[in-house]
Design a protein around this motif. Structure first.
Motif, PDB file in Angstrom:
ATOM      1  N   ARG A  21       0.933  -1.210   0.025  1.00 12.22           N
ATOM      2  CA  ARG A  21       0.029   0.031  -0.100  1.00 12.22           C
ATOM      3  C   ARG A  21       0.894   1.429   0.158  1.00 12.22           C
ATOM      4  NH1 ARG A  21      -4.020   2.748  -1.833  1.00 12.22           N
ATOM      5  NH2 ARG A  21      -5.132   4.095  -0.379  1.00 12.22           N
ATOM      6  N   LEU A  22       1.896   1.118   0.731  1.00 10.17           N
ATOM      7  CA  LEU A  22       2.929   2.361   0.887  1.00 10.17           C
ATOM      8  C   LEU A  22       3.455   2.726  -0.652  1.00 10.17           C
ATOM      9  CD1 LEU A  22       4.482   1.703   4.279  1.00 10.17           C
ATOM     10  CD2 LEU A  22       2.964   3.780   3.552  1.00 10.17           C
ATOM     11  N   ARG A  23       3.672   1.608  -1.410  1.00 10.38           N
ATOM     12  CA  ARG A  23       4.406   1.933  -2.685  1.00 10.38           C
ATOM     13  C   ARG A  23       3.564   2.393  -3.593  1.00 10.38           C
ATOM     14  NH1 ARG A  23       7.349  -3.127  -1.546  1.00 10.38           N
ATOM     15  NH2 ARG A  23       5.476  -4.396  -2.198  1.00 10.38           N
ATOM     16  N   GLU A  24       1.915   1.852  -3.408  1.00  8.41           N
ATOM     17  CA  GLU A  24       1.071   2.842  -4.237  1.00  8.41           C
ATOM     18  C   GLU A  24       0.995   4.088  -4.157  1.00  8.41           C
ATOM     19  OE1 GLU A  24      -1.551  -1.372  -4.332  1.00  8.41           O
ATOM     20  OE2 GLU A  24      -2.551   0.249  -3.020  1.00  8.41           O
ATOM     21  N   LEU A  25       1.156   4.649  -2.584  1.00  5.83           N
ATOM     22  CA  LEU A  25       0.966   5.976  -2.324  1.00  5.83           C
ATOM     23  C   LEU A  25       2.456   6.707  -2.289  1.00  5.83           C
ATOM     24  CD1 LEU A  25      -1.110   5.457   0.994  1.00  5.83           C
ATOM     25  CD2 LEU A  25      -1.966   5.708  -1.480  1.00  5.83           C
TER      26      LEU A  25
END
Length: 299
Positions: free
Chosen positions: A171-175
Motif C-alpha cells: 500500500r505504501l508503494r502505491e501511495l
C-alpha cells in the motif's frame, strides 16, 4: 434553513459550567456529530445542543458516549451502532429518519466516518430521501496534520494501514508518488514496525508521530523517518497515534546528457515533435527547449 430552529416544547437541556442550557429543536434527519478526541472541552456548543435535542444517539461504543453525555447532563437515549450493524438495523434507522425523527450519529472520538463506521447509514438515509446534517468539530486527522507542519502542499488520508508487513508495504508503494503529505492512524503496538516499513518504502522523509492528542500526555515527535523508527524500535508506547509523512522531495533536474539520451531513444519510435513532448513531460524541461534538442539530434 439551518438544522436548529425553535426551543423544544419539552425543554430538553444540557449543562455548561453548572448552568442549564435549553436545546433547540432539530430538523428531521441524520445529524453527524463530531465529538472530542480526548479533551471534553473541545465539544462544540452546537454539538451539545444537537445531542440533547435528538430523539436518539447512535454510538460506536455506548460506554464512551455515556461518559460524554453524562458529563454535560444530556439525557438523550444512546444505542450502539458500530461496524457490525446489520442491513436490517441500517434500514430501520433510515425509516425512522424518514418518519420525521432526528437521529444523532457519533463515533468513539472525533469526526464520524473517518476510519469509523457510518458510511452505509449515511448512504441509506440519502437513498430514502432523508437529510444528513454534518456538525464539524474535533478530528485527530486534522489535529495531527496541523501540528506536523507538513501539509501545506496537500495531503492524502490513508486511515489505518494493513496489519501485515507485506500488505502494508504494498500500500505504501502505491501511495509513494503522491505529491503531498500522507496521514495515517496507527495502534501503539504496531507503530514501530509501521514506521520501519515507511522508511524502507518511502525513504528518509520528514515525518511526525503524534500520540494522545489533546489529552494529558499528548506528545508530538518530529524528525526523519529513520529517527522516529529508531525511537520506537524498543518498547511499546501508549495511546493512539497519528502518523504524518512529508511529501516526496522534488526530483533533481535531469542533466543535459540524460535529456539527450532520453531524446535519442524516443526518436527511434516517435517524431521529433512527439519525442520532445514525451521527454519534456518526463523531465520537466520546457517543451520548446526539448524540441530544439530533439531537432538537433535528429539531423
Amino acid at each position: 434553513m439551518t438544522p436548529q430552529q425553535h426551543l423544544l416544547p419539552d425543554a430538553r437541556f444540557w449543562m455548561l459550567d453548572g448552568q442549564r442550557v435549553a436545546a433547540r429543536a432539530l430538523q428531521p434527519g441524520l445529524h453527524v456529530v463530531a465529538t472530542p478526541i480526548g479533551n471534553l472541552g473541545d465539544m462544540t456548543l452546537r454539538g451539545l445542543s444537537v445531542l440533547a435535542a435528538a430523539d436518539l444517539i447512535l454510538a460506536e461504543d455506548t460506554r464512551v458516549t455515556h461518559r460524554l453525555v453524562q458529563h454535560y447532563g444530556i439525557a438523550t437515549p444512546v444505542r450502539r451502532f458500530d461496524a457490525h450493524a446489520s442491513a436490517a438495523q441500517i434500514a430501520k434507522v433510515a425509516e425512522t429518519v424518514q418518519a420525521g425523527q432526528a437521529i444523532a450519529l457519533v463515533s468513539d472520538a472525533g469526526t464520524p466516518l473517518l476510519s469509523d463506521p457510518g458510511g452505509s447509514l449515511v448512504r441509506a438515509v440519502v437513498a430514502t430521501g432523508g437529510a444528513v446534517w454534518p456538525l464539524p468539530g474535533a478530528s485527530a486527522l486534522l489535529a495531527g496534520l496541523v501540528t506536523s507542519g507538513l501539509g501545506e502542499s496537500g495531503f492524502f488520508f490513508g486511515g489505518f494501514l494493513a496489519p501485515k508487513t507485506g500488505d502494508r508495504k504494498r500500500r505504501l508503494r502505491e501511495l509513494a508518488s503522491i505529491p503531498g503529505a500522507l496521514v495515517f492512524y496507527e495502534a501503539p503496538h504496531r507503530v514501530a514496525e509501521t514506521l520501519a516499513d515507511m522508511q524502507a518504502v518511502l525513504g528518509d522523509r520528514a515525518a511526525c508521530a503524534a500520540r494522545e492528542l489533546t489529552k494529558l500526555h499528548e506528545e508530538v515527535m518530529r524528525g526523519p523517518l529513520s529517527v522516529l523508527a529508531s525511537r520506537f524500535a524498543s518498547g511499546e508506547p501508549r495511546g493512539e497515534f497519528v502518523l504524518i509523512i512529508g511529501p516526496p522531495a522534488p526530483e533533481a533536474a535531469a542533466s543535459a546528457d540524460d535529456v539527450d539520451a532520453r531524446l535519442t531513444e524516443a526518436l527511434k519510435l516517435h517524431s521529433v515533435k512527439d519525442a520532445a513532448a514525451l521527454v519534456a513531460a518526463e523531465t520537466g524541461l520546457p517543451r520548446r527547449e526539448a524540441y530544439a534538442r530533439a531537432l538537433r539530434l535528429a539531423r
